[in-house]
Design an enzyme around this catalytic site. Sequence first.
Site, PDB file in Angstrom:
ATOM      1  N   GLY A   1     -13.821  -1.100 -89.514  1.00 27.94           N
ATOM      2  CA  GLY A   1     -12.408  -0.741 -89.739  1.00 27.94           C
ATOM      3  C   GLY A   1     -12.030  -0.290 -91.051  1.00 27.94           C
TER       4      GLY A   1
ATOM      5  CD  GLN B   1     -22.212  -2.718 -99.437  1.00 30.78           C
ATOM      6  OE1 GLN B   1     -21.937  -1.853 -98.362  1.00 30.78           O
ATOM      7  NE2 GLN B   1     -21.398  -3.317-100.231  1.00 30.78           N
TER       8      GLN B   1
ATOM      9  CD  GLU C   1     -18.246  -7.618 -94.053  1.00 27.97           C
ATOM     10  OE1 GLU C   1     -19.276  -6.962 -94.578  1.00 27.97           O
ATOM     11  OE2 GLU C   1     -17.077  -7.565 -94.675  1.00 27.97           O
TER      12      GLU C   1
ATOM     13  NE  ARG D   1     -20.355  -5.083 -95.875  1.00 22.02           N
ATOM     14  CZ  ARG D   1     -19.906  -3.911 -95.517  1.00 22.02           C
ATOM     15  NH1 ARG D   1     -20.165  -2.797 -96.094  1.00 22.02           N
ATOM     16  NH2 ARG D   1     -19.005  -3.952 -94.422  1.00 22.02           N
TER      17      ARG D   1
ATOM     18  CG  HIS E   1     -24.145  -0.563 -94.787  1.00 26.64           C
ATOM     19  ND1 HIS E   1     -23.979  -0.114 -93.449  1.00 26.64           N
ATOM     20  CD2 HIS E   1     -22.684  -1.050 -94.819  1.00 26.64           C
ATOM     21  CE1 HIS E   1     -22.699  -0.055 -92.841  1.00 26.64           C
ATOM     22  NE2 HIS E   1     -22.037  -0.478 -93.778  1.00 26.64           N
TER      23      HIS E   1
ATOM     24  NE  ARG F   1     -18.893   0.554 -98.402  1.00 27.00           N
ATOM     25  CZ  ARG F   1     -18.703   0.468 -96.985  1.00 27.00           C
ATOM     26  NH1 ARG F   1     -17.396   0.589 -96.652  1.00 27.00           N
ATOM     27  NH2 ARG F   1     -19.568   0.164 -96.313  1.00 27.00           N
TER      28      ARG F   1
ATOM     29  CG  ASN G   1     -12.126  -0.817-100.167  1.00 19.11           C
ATOM     30  OD1 ASN G   1     -11.084  -0.962 -99.601  1.00 19.11           O
ATOM     31  ND2 ASN G   1     -12.263  -1.545-101.186  1.00 19.11           N
TER      32      ASN G   1
HETATM   33  C1  LIG Z   1     -23.249   2.080 -88.945  1.00 22.72           C
HETATM   34  C2  LIG Z   1     -21.910   2.233 -90.011  1.00 22.72           C
HETATM   35  C3  LIG Z   1     -20.951   1.302 -89.800  1.00 22.72           C
HETATM   36  C4  LIG Z   1     -20.123   1.809 -90.992  1.00 22.72           C
HETATM   37  N1  LIG Z   1     -18.732   1.068 -90.726  1.00 22.72           N
HETATM   38  C5  LIG Z   1     -18.055   1.016 -91.390  1.00 22.72           C
HETATM   39  C6  LIG Z   1     -16.558   0.550 -91.695  1.00 22.72           C
HETATM   40  O1  LIG Z   1     -16.255  -0.160 -90.447  1.00 22.72           O
HETATM   41  N2  LIG Z   1     -15.523   0.609 -92.497  1.00 22.72           N
HETATM   42  C7  LIG Z   1     -15.861   1.396 -93.583  1.00 22.72           C
HETATM   43  O2  LIG Z   1     -14.833   1.463 -94.392  1.00 22.72           O
HETATM   44  N3  LIG Z   1     -17.075   2.054 -93.798  1.00 22.72           N
HETATM   45  C8  LIG Z   1     -17.893   1.812 -93.034  1.00 22.72           C
HETATM   46  N4  LIG Z   1     -19.206   2.710 -92.883  1.00 22.72           N
HETATM   47  C9  LIG Z   1     -19.392   3.520 -94.138  1.00 22.72           C
HETATM   48  C10 LIG Z   1     -18.548   4.850 -93.644  1.00 22.72           C
HETATM   49  O3  LIG Z   1     -18.782   5.146 -92.275  1.00 22.72           O
HETATM   50  C11 LIG Z   1     -19.406   5.936 -94.328  1.00 22.72           C
HETATM   51  O4  LIG Z   1     -19.445   5.713 -95.791  1.00 22.72           O
HETATM   52  C12 LIG Z   1     -18.547   7.237 -94.206  1.00 22.72           C
HETATM   53  O5  LIG Z   1     -18.196   7.316 -93.000  1.00 22.72           O
HETATM   54  C13 LIG Z   1     -19.246   8.477 -94.947  1.00 22.72           C
HETATM   55  O6  LIG Z   1     -18.241   9.703 -94.394  1.00 22.72           O
HETATM   56  P1  LIG Z   1     -18.619  11.021 -95.097  1.00 22.72           P
HETATM   57  O7  LIG Z   1     -17.803  11.938 -94.461  1.00 22.72           O
HETATM   58  O8  LIG Z   1     -18.648  10.847 -96.566  1.00 22.72           O
HETATM   59  O9  LIG Z   1     -19.911  11.358 -94.824  1.00 22.72           O
HETATM   60  P2  LIG Z   1     -20.601  11.427 -92.991  1.00 22.72           P
HETATM   61  O10 LIG Z   1     -19.572  11.068 -92.106  1.00 22.72           O
HETATM   62  O11 LIG Z   1     -21.953  10.958 -93.242  1.00 22.72           O
HETATM   63  O12 LIG Z   1     -21.019  13.037 -92.956  1.00 22.72           O
HETATM   64  C14 LIG Z   1     -21.688  13.775 -93.633  1.00 22.72           C
HETATM   65  C15 LIG Z   1     -21.470  15.275 -93.175  1.00 22.72           C
HETATM   66  O13 LIG Z   1     -22.411  16.020 -93.897  1.00 22.72           O
HETATM   67  C16 LIG Z   1     -23.308  16.896 -93.293  1.00 22.72           C
HETATM   68  N5  LIG Z   1     -24.273  17.263 -94.062  1.00 22.72           N
HETATM   69  C17 LIG Z   1     -25.409  16.439 -94.767  1.00 22.72           C
HETATM   70  N6  LIG Z   1     -26.115  17.378 -95.155  1.00 22.72           N
HETATM   71  C18 LIG Z   1     -26.030  18.444 -94.901  1.00 22.72           C
HETATM   72  C19 LIG Z   1     -26.664  19.693 -95.219  1.00 22.72           C
HETATM   73  N7  LIG Z   1     -27.495  19.827 -95.889  1.00 22.72           N
HETATM   74  N8  LIG Z   1     -26.347  20.836 -94.755  1.00 22.72           N
HETATM   75  C20 LIG Z   1     -25.033  20.879 -93.838  1.00 22.72           C
HETATM   76  N9  LIG Z   1     -24.347  19.708 -93.607  1.00 22.72           N
HETATM   77  C21 LIG Z   1     -24.917  18.447 -94.228  1.00 22.72           C
HETATM   78  C22 LIG Z   1     -23.550  16.302 -92.048  1.00 22.72           C
HETATM   79  O14 LIG Z   1     -23.865  17.086 -90.937  1.00 22.72           O
HETATM   80  C23 LIG Z   1     -22.309  15.515 -91.734  1.00 22.72           C
HETATM   81  O15 LIG Z   1     -21.201  16.258 -91.169  1.00 22.72           O
HETATM   82  C24 LIG Z   1     -20.210   2.418 -91.996  1.00 22.72           C
HETATM   83  C25 LIG Z   1     -21.544   3.245 -92.194  1.00 22.72           C
HETATM   84  C26 LIG Z   1     -22.527   2.905 -91.178  1.00 22.72           C
HETATM   85  C27 LIG Z   1     -23.747   3.546 -91.611  1.00 22.72           C
END
Ligand SMILES: Cc1cc2nc3c(=O)[nH]c(=O)nc-3n(C[C@H](O)[C@H](O)[C@H](O)COP(=O)(O)OP(=O)(O)OC[C@H]3O[C@@H](n4cnc5c(N)ncnc54)[C@H](O)[C@@H]3O)c2cc1C
Length: 579
Positions: A51, A230, A245, A285, A353, A388, A392
């Site tokens: 969430g 983390q 969680e 965590r 994580h 974290r 969040n």
């Molecule tokens: C299993 C899991 C469960 C989680 N659950 C929660 C939760 O319930 N609540 C919460 O707050 N957080 C949670 N988190 C953490 C949170 O989901 C992530 O920190 C967050 O979604 C990251 O989003 P982002 O947009 O920064 O990156 P991402 O969603 O990882 O997107 C990265 C993007 O960058 C692109 N990219 C990367 N490298 C390149 C490159 N060299 N060239 C072109 N494109 C590239 C990828 O294609 C992708 O589109 C969870 C994480 C995981 C792993």
Amino acid sequence: MDHSHDVVIVGGGGAGLRAAIAVAETDPRLSVGVISKVYPMRSHTVSAEGGAAAVIRPDDSLDDHAYDTVSGGDWLCDQDAVEAFVAEAPQELFRLEHWGCPWSREPDGRIAVRPFGGMKKMRTWFAADKTGFHLLHTLFQTTLKYEQVVRYDEWFVTRLIVGDGRVHGVVAIELRSGRIAAIGAKAVILCAGGCGRVYPFTTNANIKTGDAMALALRAGAPLKDMEFVQYHPTGLPFTGILITEAARAEGGRLINKDGYRYLQDYDLGVPEPWPVLRSMELGPRDRLSQAFVHEVEKGRTTDTPYGPVVHLDLRHLGRTTINARLPFVRELCREYERIDPVEDLIPVRPVVHYMMGGVHTDIDGATSLEGLYAAGEVACVSINGANRLGSNSLPELLVFGRRAGQAAAAYASGAGGPGPAVRAQADDERHRLEHDLLFKTDGHEHVSALRQEMQDLMEDSAGIYRTGDSLAKAAGTLRELRERFRDTALGDHSRTFNTQLTAALELSFMLDVAEAIVACALLREESRGAHQRTDFPARDDQRFLAHSLIYRDPGGSYRVEYLPVTITRWPPGERVYGR
Ligand SMILES: Cc1cc2nc3c(=O)[nH]c(=O)nc-3n(C[C@H](O)[C@H](O)[C@H](O)COP(=O)(O)OP(=O)(O)OC[C@H]3O[C@@H](n4cnc5c(N)ncnc54)[C@H](O)[C@@H]3O)c2cc1C
């Protein structure tokens, strides 16, 4: 220039898509390129389960959310950023609702919230246990409204183009054709996610290889607080797949091999009887992961081919609750472990994580390189400090994705076009990719073997507990791995979807990130949040109430500086939850 836009966004996950919408809304005349190495809906955001935190209940307050975040982060968070974050998070989640996100509801129609680790009030909004899927879908659909948003799906960015002290775009490979192209931009926003794959056991998708952290470092922009990695206490032992969680928030219990709820033996910073958090299993965590290590030392864990495990017990929740509140957990257990949590115990272990550190930005996502912005997990604003709090991160990528998009749009509206350096840098990068990697035939090392060595080294020396000796040794070994990386040759020299090429590029990014983690961890001679040094077990606010900033010199050597933490209203105190 092969393509050009006013703003280019590297990453099509939650942060990238939120930033794209913000640019389009801020100035509809601007053209936006969104580049993603996978189709956007495959970004890691999709796998978030538990969430997104934002104050919504009358018994909660912005100050409570801010205090939980600051104390959870062991006072390393910048409090001005935290205050902005908690104030804007509810607005962002409501906006998502208006764009179509199906938040789960109470029977009376109000938004439902669940407790989450380290949050002393219930403020975690969720969409069953598929929050990230719904959030990303909502953002993706919303971007489709804007014609000025152009997508580069399955394009892999390899380099930032920099000249005259500012960024001018990127070089990227179109994976389908292997074409190497320069994509010019007045502003670039890095939204490329975290780097969990630097470690062997992680909840992170294969694509989370810290690419943009390395891109920023190589372009001269520093990374911040990289020593704070983390671990999540409940990953499946072999795959690292996350058991959210939320499973503990719903009442799941952690037990050791004797069936004993071992967390009661440890100081989790949560005063009994855990009035709001409901249970000791919802402690922070880092403390839960550290307790696991002590259980291993006491011989109270169960051995498996994938290392020691403890068990998560959901059986007492019953089939109806598990099906209604944790359907995805049940599905993952059945598919990947061939067990059913309605009847069986779930084997779990701590797995990497989330990366608290990342590209150093200000509160609007601006880095120290003109025209370069960053948001989401790749960035360090910092609201997460040394640890974290769960739930969040999703609101963080919305709040700071929007802020970075707005700031980049304002900058791009007034900036000039790309300078002459662009063409030469693109040619130079094309030559490097083709000559040093794609068509190179003489080499003895294998990418997969080097990657495994790096991952094992990081787990052993920069894992839940660290020491100066093991970190110093790891720094030396990483330098050797970098040398050996030069001696790799690919078996596949074709251009179409060459996964060997992308794996090699990702490994080179990860080696940079690993070196940054180890260098910062070695110099931080204290224990704080996720950074636990057995040779310096206490927090040391005199010397280290400061962010580490790591720079990479053109020659490849690293330099670390420290930046004071911004304290607005909450002076450093003891880390206690549930006050
Ligand atoms: C299993 C899991 C469960 C989680 N659950 C929660 C939760 O319930 N609540 C919460 O707050 N957080 C949670 N988190 C953490 C949170 O989901 C992530 O920190 C967050 O979604 C990251 O989003 P982002 O947009 O920064 O990156 P991402 O969603 O990882 O997107 C990265 C993007 O960058 C692109 N990219 C990367 N490298 C390149 C490159 N060299 N060239 C072109 N494109 C590239 C990828 O294609 C992708 O589109 C969870 C994480 C995981 C792993």
